[in-house]
Design a protein around this motif. Structure first.
Motif, PDB file in Angstrom:
ATOM      1  N   GLY A   9     -30.274 -35.277  12.375  1.00  0.00           N
ATOM      2  CA  GLY A   9     -31.209 -34.574  11.504  1.00  0.00           C
ATOM      3  C   GLY A   9     -31.034 -33.083  11.719  1.00  0.00           C
ATOM      4  O   GLY A   9     -30.308 -32.682  12.630  1.00  0.00           O
ATOM      5  N   ILE A  10     -31.683 -32.291  10.896  1.00  0.00           N
ATOM      6  CA  ILE A  10     -31.599 -30.849  11.074  1.00  0.00           C
ATOM      7  C   ILE A  10     -32.066 -30.485  12.494  1.00  0.00           C
ATOM      8  O   ILE A  10     -33.081 -31.006  12.961  1.00  0.00           O
ATOM      9  N   ALA A  11     -31.261 -29.699  13.194  1.00  0.00           N
ATOM     10  CA  ALA A  11     -31.550 -29.248  14.560  1.00  0.00           C
ATOM     11  C   ALA A  11     -31.645 -30.371  15.593  1.00  0.00           C
ATOM     12  O   ALA A  11     -32.265 -30.202  16.640  1.00  0.00           O
ATOM     13  N   LYS A  68     -32.843 -16.791   1.454  1.00  0.00           N
ATOM     14  CA  LYS A  68     -33.608 -16.825   0.213  1.00  0.00           C
ATOM     15  C   LYS A  68     -33.423 -18.164  -0.506  1.00  0.00           C
ATOM     16  O   LYS A  68     -34.392 -18.806  -0.928  1.00  0.00           O
ATOM     17  N   LEU A  69     -32.161 -18.600  -0.621  1.00  0.00           N
ATOM     18  CA  LEU A  69     -31.906 -19.879  -1.291  1.00  0.00           C
ATOM     19  C   LEU A  69     -32.544 -21.031  -0.505  1.00  0.00           C
ATOM     20  O   LEU A  69     -33.119 -21.954  -1.081  1.00  0.00           O
ATOM     21  N   GLY A  70     -32.489 -20.947   0.815  1.00  0.00           N
ATOM     22  CA  GLY A  70     -33.099 -21.978   1.662  1.00  0.00           C
ATOM     23  C   GLY A  70     -34.602 -22.075   1.417  1.00  0.00           C
ATOM     24  O   GLY A  70     -35.152 -23.164   1.246  1.00  0.00           O
ATOM     25  N   LEU A  72     -36.175 -21.258  -1.184  1.00  0.00           N
ATOM     26  CA  LEU A  72     -36.375 -21.761  -2.544  1.00  0.00           C
ATOM     27  C   LEU A  72     -36.229 -23.295  -2.585  1.00  0.00           C
ATOM     28  O   LEU A  72     -37.095 -24.003  -3.096  1.00  0.00           O
ATOM     29  N   VAL A  73     -35.137 -23.797  -2.039  1.00  0.00           N
ATOM     30  CA  VAL A  73     -34.830 -25.223  -2.253  1.00  0.00           C
ATOM     31  C   VAL A  73     -35.558 -26.154  -1.283  1.00  0.00           C
ATOM     32  O   VAL A  73     -35.790 -27.313  -1.611  1.00  0.00           O
ATOM     33  N   PHE A  74     -35.918 -25.654  -0.097  1.00  0.00           N
ATOM     34  CA  PHE A  74     -36.632 -26.551   0.816  1.00  0.00           C
ATOM     35  C   PHE A  74     -38.123 -26.622   0.480  1.00  0.00           C
ATOM     36  O   PHE A  74     -38.849 -27.441   1.015  1.00  0.00           O
ATOM     37  N   ALA A 156     -40.984 -28.971   6.148  1.00  0.00           N
ATOM     38  CA  ALA A 156     -40.421 -29.171   4.805  1.00  0.00           C
ATOM     39  C   ALA A 156     -38.928 -29.462   4.917  1.00  0.00           C
ATOM     40  O   ALA A 156     -38.395 -30.320   4.200  1.00  0.00           O
ATOM     41  N   ARG A 157     -38.246 -28.777   5.836  1.00  0.00           N
ATOM     42  CA  ARG A 157     -36.802 -29.012   6.005  1.00  0.00           C
ATOM     43  C   ARG A 157     -36.536 -30.393   6.601  1.00  0.00           C
ATOM     44  O   ARG A 157     -35.602 -31.087   6.203  1.00  0.00           O
ATOM     45  N   ILE A 158     -37.392 -30.791   7.539  1.00  0.00           N
ATOM     46  CA  ILE A 158     -37.221 -32.112   8.150  1.00  0.00           C
ATOM     47  C   ILE A 158     -37.449 -33.202   7.093  1.00  0.00           C
ATOM     48  O   ILE A 158     -36.700 -34.172   6.996  1.00  0.00           O
TER      49      ILE A 158
HETATM   50  C1  LIG Z   1     -29.788 -24.139   1.409  1.00  0.00           C
HETATM   51  C2  LIG Z   1     -28.790 -23.386   2.247  1.00  0.00           C
HETATM   52  C3  LIG Z   1     -28.272 -22.152   1.502  1.00  0.00           C
HETATM   53  C4  LIG Z   1     -29.513 -22.906   3.536  1.00  0.00           C
HETATM   54  O1  LIG Z   1     -28.600 -22.261   4.366  1.00  0.00           O
HETATM   55  P1  LIG Z   1     -28.854 -22.061   5.957  1.00  0.00           P
HETATM   56  O2  LIG Z   1     -27.792 -21.108   6.428  1.00  0.00           O
HETATM   57  O3  LIG Z   1     -30.278 -21.683   6.178  1.00  0.00           O
HETATM   58  O4  LIG Z   1     -28.653 -23.488   6.609  1.00  0.00           O
HETATM   59  P2  LIG Z   1     -27.284 -24.295   6.952  1.00  0.00           P
HETATM   60  O5  LIG Z   1     -26.378 -24.289   5.769  1.00  0.00           O
HETATM   61  O6  LIG Z   1     -26.740 -23.811   8.240  1.00  0.00           O
HETATM   62  O7  LIG Z   1     -27.816 -25.783   7.065  1.00  0.00           O
HETATM   63  C5  LIG Z   1     -28.598 -26.182   8.174  1.00  0.00           C
HETATM   64  C6  LIG Z   1     -28.996 -27.618   8.046  1.00  0.00           C
HETATM   65  O8  LIG Z   1     -29.885 -27.793   6.949  1.00  0.00           O
HETATM   66  C7  LIG Z   1     -29.768 -29.105   6.462  1.00  0.00           C
HETATM   67  N1  LIG Z   1     -29.467 -29.052   5.008  1.00  0.00           N
HETATM   68  C8  LIG Z   1     -28.673 -28.175   4.357  1.00  0.00           C
HETATM   69  N2  LIG Z   1     -28.643 -28.445   3.033  1.00  0.00           N
HETATM   70  C9  LIG Z   1     -29.446 -29.511   2.851  1.00  0.00           C
HETATM   71  C10 LIG Z   1     -29.820 -30.257   1.702  1.00  0.00           C
HETATM   72  N3  LIG Z   1     -29.344 -29.948   0.499  1.00  0.00           N
HETATM   73  N4  LIG Z   1     -30.678 -31.299   1.880  1.00  0.00           N
HETATM   74  C11 LIG Z   1     -31.153 -31.621   3.101  1.00  0.00           C
HETATM   75  N5  LIG Z   1     -30.824 -30.954   4.226  1.00  0.00           N
HETATM   76  C12 LIG Z   1     -29.981 -29.911   4.109  1.00  0.00           C
HETATM   77  C13 LIG Z   1     -28.607 -29.746   7.240  1.00  0.00           C
HETATM   78  O9  LIG Z   1     -29.109 -30.497   8.317  1.00  0.00           O
HETATM   79  C14 LIG Z   1     -27.848 -28.569   7.775  1.00  0.00           C
HETATM   80  O10 LIG Z   1     -27.132 -28.889   8.946  1.00  0.00           O
HETATM   81  C15 LIG Z   1     -27.572 -24.268   2.645  1.00  0.00           C
HETATM   82  O11 LIG Z   1     -27.973 -25.232   3.562  1.00  0.00           O
HETATM   83  C16 LIG Z   1     -26.893 -24.970   1.470  1.00  0.00           C
HETATM   84  O12 LIG Z   1     -26.142 -24.351   0.743  1.00  0.00           O
HETATM   85  N6  LIG Z   1     -27.140 -26.298   1.296  1.00  0.00           N
HETATM   86  C17 LIG Z   1     -26.532 -27.063   0.227  1.00  0.00           C
HETATM   87  C18 LIG Z   1     -25.280 -27.730   0.668  1.00  0.00           C
HETATM   88  C19 LIG Z   1     -25.550 -28.922   1.573  1.00  0.00           C
HETATM   89  O13 LIG Z   1     -26.080 -29.929   1.145  1.00  0.00           O
HETATM   90  N7  LIG Z   1     -25.203 -28.759   2.864  1.00  0.00           N
HETATM   91  C20 LIG Z   1     -25.451 -29.739   3.879  1.00  0.00           C
HETATM   92  C21 LIG Z   1     -24.586 -30.920   3.887  1.00  0.00           C
HETATM   93  S1  LIG Z   1     -22.951 -30.725   3.356  1.00  0.00           S
END
Ligand SMILES: CC(C)(COP(=O)(O)OP(=O)(O)OC[C@H]1O[C@@H](n2cnc3c(N)ncnc32)[C@H](O)[C@@H]1O)[C@@H](O)C(=O)NCCC(=O)NCCS
Ligand SMILES: Nc1ncnc2c1ncn2[C@@H]1O[C@H](COP(=O)(O)OP(=O)(O)OP(=O)(O)O)[C@@H](O)[C@H]1O
Length: 198
Positions: A9-11, A68-70, A72-74, A156-158
């Motif tokens: 899972g995340i982290a 910013k995108l994070g 938004l989408v989380f 929310a991320r979890i």
């Molecule tokens: C939303 C974004 C910009 C946030 O970036 P940020 O630098 O804060 O986080 P990072 O990319 O290091 O991701 C950290 C962790 O978040 C979780 N996570 C990332 N994307 C997602 C998603 N779409 N859904 C659920 N969990 C996610 C994963 O556990 C990942 O290891 C980035 O995560 C992204 O572009 N996500 C979409 C692509 C994706 O799904 N990546 C994960 C699997 S390939």
């Protein structure tokens, strides 16, 4: 070639385990890294994101503002689904190319570090899987500390992922990362030994 999925899972500690595997010399495909590569300036992924979410998700220099995108989408499941629909095909294609290239080299084993291995159905690409597990309170605490998030944002991320308790049921093997890192490292070595990989 044996393909081993590494997820969690995340982290929960995937990157920590992935670093050890690389230090041991195993080839490893890192989906988070590929996800970063496909949104570099000039790449198709960034073009798609700007078309959907606007230039507001960019820094002044034109690179992606991940924070910013994070945010938004989380905070919004629909937006996250759209993000996935835009980027996942690009990520999958690049992972496939990398996997094929490693296979062509005749390597005996490869690890695929994919946070959303089960959510995306990518376990079909693998022969076995390892889930790096921690109980949710520890996951929350580590995520809040690492990303400097409040409890709500971290939860929310979890919640954006399949619960770790479910992932551990789907895994071939589970590594418990709730103790000190030396204990996690020991579990990894024991597992690799039992699979005759070291
Ligand atoms: C939303 C974004 C910009 C946030 O970036 P940020 O630098 O804060 O986080 P990072 O990319 O290091 O991701 C950290 C962790 O978040 C979780 N996570 C990332 N994307 C997602 C998603 N779409 N859904 C659920 N969990 C996610 C994963 O556990 C990942 O290891 C980035 O995560 C992204 O572009 N996500 C979409 C692509 C994706 O799904 N990546 C994960 C699997 S390939
Ligand atoms: N056994 C441990 N004890 C204490 N802290 C740890 C332990 N393992 C990892 N951490 C810390 O917890 C955080 C999350 O670990 P890591 O980055 O490896 O997780 P991850 O699963 O790769 O996360 P993500 O999915 O967000 O990329 C990091 O700050 C890391 O230093």
């Amino acid at each position: 070639m044996i393909r081993i999925g590494l997820t969690g899972g995340i982290a929960s500690g995937k990157s920590t385990v992935a670093t050890w595997l690389k230090e041991m010399g195993f080839p490893l495909i890192d989906a988070d890294q590929i996800a970063r590569d496909v949104v570099r300036p000039g790449e198709e992924g960034l073009v798609r994101l700007v078309a959907r979410f606007g230039r507001g998700v960019l820094h002044a220099d034109g690179s992606l503002d991940r924070g910013k995108l994070g945010r938004l989408v989380f905070a919004d499941q629909e937006k996250r689904k759209e993000l996935n629909a835009l980027l996942h095909p690009l990520i999958r294609r690049r992972m496939r190319e990398t996997l094929d290239a490693l296979q062509a080299q005749g390597l005996p084993v490869v690890f695929l570090d994919i946070p959303l291995l089960f959510e995306s159905g990518l376990e079909d690409w693998t022969d076995r899987s390892i889930v790096v597990y921690v109980p949710q309170p520890i996951q929350l605490k580590r995520l809040m500390e690492r990303n400097q998030l409040g409890e709500e944002e971290a939860m929310a991320r979890i919640r954006a992922q399949m619960p770790l308790a479910e992932k551990r049921k789907m895994a071939t093997a589970v590594i418990d990362n709730s103790g000190p890192q030396v204990q996690t490292h020991e579990q990894l070595r024991d597992l690799l030994k039992s699979w005759d990989l070291i």
